[in-house]
Write a protein that holds these residues in place. Structure first.
Motif, PDB file in Angstrom:
ATOM      1  N   GLN A  53      -9.329  13.011 -13.565  1.00 22.15           N
ATOM      2  CA  GLN A  53      -9.051  12.421 -12.260  1.00 22.15           C
ATOM      3  C   GLN A  53      -9.305  13.411 -11.130  1.00 22.15           C
ATOM      4  O   GLN A  53      -9.642  13.025 -10.020  1.00 22.15           O
ATOM      5  N   ARG A  54      -9.178  14.696 -11.410  1.00 16.38           N
ATOM      6  CA  ARG A  54      -9.430  15.722 -10.402  1.00 16.38           C
ATOM      7  C   ARG A  54     -10.920  15.798 -10.046  1.00 16.38           C
ATOM      8  O   ARG A  54     -11.275  16.235  -8.967  1.00 16.38           O
ATOM      9  N   HIS A  55     -11.778  15.411 -11.008  1.00 18.74           N
ATOM     10  CA  HIS A  55     -13.226  15.498 -10.817  1.00 18.74           C
ATOM     11  C   HIS A  55     -13.877  14.217 -11.344  1.00 18.74           C
ATOM     12  O   HIS A  55     -14.407  14.189 -12.455  1.00 18.74           O
ATOM     13  N   PRO A  56     -13.820  13.139 -10.530  1.00 21.34           N
ATOM     14  CA  PRO A  56     -14.356  11.849 -10.970  1.00 21.34           C
ATOM     15  C   PRO A  56     -15.820  11.951 -11.418  1.00 21.34           C
ATOM     16  O   PRO A  56     -16.628  12.625 -10.786  1.00 21.34           O
ATOM     17  N   GLY A  57     -16.115  11.317 -12.536  1.00 20.21           N
ATOM     18  CA  GLY A  57     -17.473  11.305 -13.064  1.00 20.21           C
ATOM     19  C   GLY A  57     -17.815  12.517 -13.909  1.00 20.21           C
ATOM     20  O   GLY A  57     -18.925  12.614 -14.446  1.00 20.21           O
ATOM     21  N   PRO A  81     -20.563  15.883 -11.880  1.00 15.44           N
ATOM     22  CA  PRO A  81     -21.842  15.202 -11.656  1.00 15.44           C
ATOM     23  C   PRO A  81     -22.866  16.079 -10.922  1.00 15.44           C
ATOM     24  O   PRO A  81     -24.067  15.878 -11.076  1.00 15.44           O
ATOM     25  N   SER A  82     -22.395  17.060 -10.168  1.00 14.36           N
ATOM     26  CA  SER A  82     -23.315  17.947  -9.451  1.00 14.36           C
ATOM     27  C   SER A  82     -23.788  19.122 -10.316  1.00 14.36           C
ATOM     28  O   SER A  82     -24.505  19.996  -9.832  1.00 14.36           O
ATOM     29  N   GLY A  83     -23.374  19.159 -11.595  1.00 16.59           N
ATOM     30  CA  GLY A  83     -23.831  20.196 -12.509  1.00 16.59           C
ATOM     31  C   GLY A  83     -22.994  21.460 -12.523  1.00 16.59           C
ATOM     32  O   GLY A  83     -23.402  22.471 -13.093  1.00 16.59           O
ATOM     33  N   VAL A  84     -21.814  21.422 -11.925  1.00 16.16           N
ATOM     34  CA  VAL A  84     -20.923  22.584 -11.884  1.00 16.16           C
ATOM     35  C   VAL A  84     -19.918  22.499 -13.031  1.00 16.16           C
ATOM     36  O   VAL A  84     -19.331  21.446 -13.268  1.00 16.16           O
TER      37      VAL A  84
END
Length: 104
Positions: A53-57, A81-84
């Protein structure tokens, strides 16, 4: 009789001894199950939901349960999702967020 000891060697030995005392202990799945059944840690599914929930997707990469100074900690690695890659540490007993940072 003279004993010659290099200062670097002594420092390395002392540092090694200190570090070995402060390292967390990784727990296996059998021990994790026992702790869960005893009510000492929360269900992994519940804590994973909190982390995601802290980082959706984000996608789950890895989960480890460790004990550090008598505290059970879930270390969760997520790929956003941004690759991090994020490293999240949660207190396994109460779900408290201990750390959320970019993993190096």
């Amino acid at each position: 009789m003279r004993v010659h000891v290099r200062v670097g060697t002594v420092v390395a030995l002392m540092l090694g001894a200190f570090c070995s005392l402060t390292l967390a202990r990784d727990l296996g799945q059998d021990e994790a199950l026992r702790l869960r059944e005893q009510g000492k840690i929360l269900p992994l599914e519940q804590l994973l939901q909190s982390a995601l929930q802290r980082h959706p997707g984000a996608k789950l990469l890895e989960v480890e349960l460790e004990e550090d100074d008598g505290i059970y900690i879930y270390e969760v690695e997520l790929l956003t999702p941004s690759g991090v890659v994020r490293e999240i540490k949660l207190n396994a007993s109460n779900g408290q967020l201990l750390k959320d940072k970019v993993d190096d």
